[in-house]
Design an enzyme around this catalytic site. Structure first.
Site, short mmCIF file in Angstrom:
data_model
loop_
_atom_site.label_atom_id
_atom_site.label_comp_id
_atom_site.label_asym_id
_atom_site.label_seq_id
_atom_site.Cartn_x
_atom_site.Cartn_y
_atom_site.Cartn_z
N HIS A 61 0.82 -1.22 0.00
CA HIS A 61 0.00 0.00 0.00
C HIS A 61 0.85 1.27 0.00
O HIS A 61 1.92 1.31 0.58
CB HIS A 61 -0.89 0.03 1.25
CG HIS A 61 -1.78 -1.16 1.37
ND1 HIS A 61 -2.17 -1.66 2.58
CD2 HIS A 61 -2.37 -1.94 0.43
CE1 HIS A 61 -2.97 -2.70 2.39
NE2 HIS A 61 -3.10 -2.90 1.10
N LYS A 70 6.12 6.11 7.58
CA LYS A 70 5.54 5.20 8.58
C LYS A 70 6.61 4.72 9.55
O LYS A 70 7.71 4.36 9.14
CB LYS A 70 4.91 3.98 7.89
CG LYS A 70 3.74 4.34 7.00
CD LYS A 70 3.17 3.13 6.30
CE LYS A 70 1.98 3.54 5.44
NZ LYS A 70 1.44 2.39 4.70
N TYR A 130 1.44 1.36 13.78
CA TYR A 130 2.30 2.26 13.03
C TYR A 130 1.76 3.67 13.03
O TYR A 130 0.58 3.92 13.01
CB TYR A 130 2.57 1.76 11.61
CG TYR A 130 1.38 1.54 10.72
CD1 TYR A 130 1.01 2.49 9.79
CD2 TYR A 130 0.66 0.36 10.79
CE1 TYR A 130 -0.07 2.29 8.94
CE2 TYR A 130 -0.42 0.13 9.96
CZ TYR A 130 -0.78 1.10 9.03
OH TYR A 130 -1.85 0.90 8.21
N ASP A 167 -6.12 -6.03 -2.24
CA ASP A 167 -4.73 -6.44 -2.38
C ASP A 167 -4.55 -7.45 -3.52
O ASP A 167 -3.51 -7.47 -4.17
CB ASP A 167 -4.21 -7.02 -1.07
CG ASP A 167 -4.06 -5.96 0.00
OD1 ASP A 167 -4.16 -4.75 -0.32
OD2 ASP A 167 -3.86 -6.33 1.18
#
Length: 183
Positions: A61, A70, A130, A167
């Site tokens: 992603h 991140k 995250y 996905d």
């Protein structure tokens, strides 16, 4: 905290100093001043927490227009975490970096804006936390197919992964949006 450069420009692996005794343990998982010394100056604006069973693969992603840095850590279980450099001006464009992140080792990885991110749960259950440097913008979200042969990620798979419909419909890198203005 010990911080080392990953194999791709801008990617960092963070190893906290853990203090333990008969009561348990303590460690500093985030310190803005320490990260700033390593060039991480964007503020973190959102925290995300996901739980996944063994064999779940999430990713790869990224967001266009709202690129996210991140800071990733695992608080339960173990995952194989992956970053792919999508910055066209980077000497590492299209290359990937992967490592095991586990609750037991407490390492973290910082992935700067301009990368796609994904992970495979390798323990029976894992929880990933995250921080992101930009907010989630669904209209900007993109996905690269996890098994793109041009990237060649060596996922530690025991069987075919469990994927979301999003996905499983990811694009190959050759057809995906990239970051022309980052690096």
């Amino acid at each position: 905290m010990r911080i080392v450069h990953g194999d791709l420009p801008g990617l960092l692996v963070l190893e906290p100093r853990v203090f333990g005794d008969s009561r348990g343990f303590f460690f500093e998982s985030y310190n803005q001043n320490t990260l700033r010394q390593w060039g991480i100056v964007l503020p973190f604006v959102q925290d995300n927490h996901s739980g996944s069973r063994k064999g779940v693969l999430r990713g790869l992603h990224y967001q266009v227009g709202h690129a996210q840095g991140k800071l990733i850590r695992v608080v339960a279980g173990e995952v194989f975490d992956v970053a792919v450099d999508l910055r066209t001006k980077s000497p590492a464009f299209g290359r990937w970096f992967g490592m095991i992140l586990s609750a037991a080792e407490r390492k973290q990885i910082y992935i700067p804006p301009g990368f796609a991110h994904g992970f495979l749960t390798v323990s029976d259950w894992a929880e990933v936390l995250y921080k992101t440097t930009d907010f989630y913008a669904p209209e900007c979200e993109r996905c690269i197919i996890w098994n793109d042969p041009d990237i060649g990620i060596d996922w530690p798979l025991e069987c075919p992964p469990t994927l979301s419909s999003k996905d499983s419909e990811g694009l190959p890198l050759s057809k995906a949006d990239r970051y022309e203005d980052l690096f």
